[in-house]
Design a protein around this motif. Structure first.
Motif, PDB file in Angstrom:
ATOM      1  N   HIS A  79       0.887  -1.144  -0.191  1.00 38.98           N
ATOM      2  CA  HIS A  79       0.085  -0.197   0.167  1.00 38.98           C
ATOM      3  C   HIS A  79       1.010   1.152   0.016  1.00 38.98           C
ATOM      4  O   HIS A  79       2.141   1.141   0.428  1.00 38.98           O
ATOM      5  N   ARG A  87      -0.198  -6.844   7.037  1.00 43.01           N
ATOM      6  CA  ARG A  87      -0.491  -5.767   7.972  1.00 43.01           C
ATOM      7  C   ARG A  87      -0.938  -6.277   9.234  1.00 43.01           C
ATOM      8  O   ARG A  87      -1.602  -7.085   9.325  1.00 43.01           O
ATOM      9  N   TYR A  89      -2.943  -6.397  12.654  1.00 47.40           N
ATOM     10  CA  TYR A  89      -4.451  -6.012  12.909  1.00 47.40           C
ATOM     11  C   TYR A  89      -4.617  -6.282  14.529  1.00 47.40           C
ATOM     12  O   TYR A  89      -4.417  -7.575  14.887  1.00 47.40           O
ATOM     13  N   VAL A 123       2.173   0.541   9.613  1.00 50.10           N
ATOM     14  CA  VAL A 123       0.667   0.715   9.808  1.00 50.10           C
ATOM     15  C   VAL A 123       0.034  -0.376  10.522  1.00 50.10           C
ATOM     16  O   VAL A 123       0.620  -1.634  10.397  1.00 50.10           O
ATOM     17  N   THR A 125      -3.761  -1.549  12.239  1.00 45.21           N
ATOM     18  CA  THR A 125      -5.144  -1.364  12.352  1.00 45.21           C
ATOM     19  C   THR A 125      -5.752  -2.099  13.441  1.00 45.21           C
ATOM     20  O   THR A 125      -5.365  -2.942  14.059  1.00 45.21           O
ATOM     21  N   LEU A 126      -7.059  -1.481  13.643  1.00 46.05           N
ATOM     22  CA  LEU A 126      -7.851  -2.169  14.721  1.00 46.05           C
ATOM     23  C   LEU A 126      -9.251  -1.569  14.464  1.00 46.05           C
ATOM     24  O   LEU A 126      -9.462  -0.447  13.974  1.00 46.05           O
ATOM     25  N   HIS A 127     -10.148  -2.295  15.180  1.00 47.31           N
ATOM     26  CA  HIS A 127     -11.545  -1.615  15.481  1.00 47.31           C
ATOM     27  C   HIS A 127     -11.739  -1.368  17.130  1.00 47.31           C
ATOM     28  O   HIS A 127     -11.486  -2.516  17.796  1.00 47.31           O
ATOM     29  N   TYR A 136      -6.527   3.828  22.766  1.00 47.64           N
ATOM     30  CA  TYR A 136      -6.255   4.092  21.303  1.00 47.64           C
ATOM     31  C   TYR A 136      -5.751   5.383  20.874  1.00 47.64           C
ATOM     32  O   TYR A 136      -4.701   5.597  20.436  1.00 47.64           O
ATOM     33  N   PHE A 141      -3.625   6.554  17.822  1.00 52.17           N
ATOM     34  CA  PHE A 141      -4.319   5.740  16.522  1.00 52.17           C
ATOM     35  C   PHE A 141      -5.560   6.949  16.188  1.00 52.17           C
ATOM     36  O   PHE A 141      -5.939   7.791  17.088  1.00 52.17           O
ATOM     37  N   GLN A 143      -9.106   7.649  13.556  1.00 51.14           N
ATOM     38  CA  GLN A 143     -10.221   7.376  12.912  1.00 51.14           C
ATOM     39  C   GLN A 143      -9.740   7.193  11.563  1.00 51.14           C
ATOM     40  O   GLN A 143      -9.260   8.259  11.013  1.00 51.14           O
ATOM     41  N   THR A 144     -10.108   6.106  10.699  1.00 49.49           N
ATOM     42  CA  THR A 144     -10.109   6.294   9.212  1.00 49.49           C
ATOM     43  C   THR A 144     -11.508   6.220   8.573  1.00 49.49           C
ATOM     44  O   THR A 144     -12.509   6.250   9.174  1.00 49.49           O
ATOM     45  N   GLU A 146     -12.943   3.565   7.120  1.00 47.81           N
ATOM     46  CA  GLU A 146     -13.372   2.341   6.463  1.00 47.81           C
ATOM     47  C   GLU A 146     -14.646   2.079   6.620  1.00 47.81           C
ATOM     48  O   GLU A 146     -15.415   2.945   7.577  1.00 47.81           O
TER      49      GLU A 146
END
Length: 151
Positions: A79, A87, A89, A123, A125-127, A136, A141, A143-144, A146
């Motif tokens: 990417h 990546r 997660y 990079v 990522t997470l939720h 976070y 971290f 917000q994106t 997604e």
């Protein structure tokens, strides 16, 4: 002082129990939904613990795991933000009710970030759950954009 250790295959059931408890604490799903998830999660995490795609981090105090978190090193295409394939997660972050507010999740998060950095990732990522989001955000971290479609 709690001790941080990496999970082994023998910890797969405990990781599943913590994952279940995490979803219950956040009121995300019914017991019926979680039972179906649990049945499929155990073989999934067992396989990934065995081959190294999942790294579980467990924080123990007096021989009891009080908090846990995981890193799934997933296949992901190169990417523009990270030209290497793959990546990390973050998932399954859970702290037992009696251990909350002691900084355990923060400690596991920092260990996760450090491990990803050591492996050369750019990079992560997470939720975030409502409980986890402030932790976070304090760790930078963001917000994106997604989106998700549930089929």
């Amino acid at each position: 002082m709690p001790t941080l250790r990496h999970a082994t295959i023998d910890d797969a059931t405990l990781i599943g129990e913590h994952r279940h408890a995490m979803f219950i604490a956040n009121e995300f799903a019914t017991e019926e939904q979680l039972a179906a998830m649990d049945a499929n999660f155990l073989p999934w995490v067992h396989e990934r613990l065995a081959d190294g795609r999942y790294v579980g981090l467990l924080l123990e105090e007096d021989g009891k795991v009080m908090a846990s978190g995981g890193i799934f090193f997933m296949d992901f295409p190169p990417h523009y933000l990270h030209t290497e394939p793959g990546r990390p997660y973050l998932l399954n972050f859970y702290t037992a009710e009696e251990a909350r507010g002691k900084g355990y999740a923060k400690r596991i998060l920092q260990a996760s970030i450090d491990l990803c950095r050591e492996r050369g990732y750019k990079v992560i990522t997470l939720h975030a759950s409502p409980f986890g989001k402030p932790i976070y955000e304090k760790a930078n971290f963001a917000q994106t954009n997604e989106m998700m479609l549930k089929l």
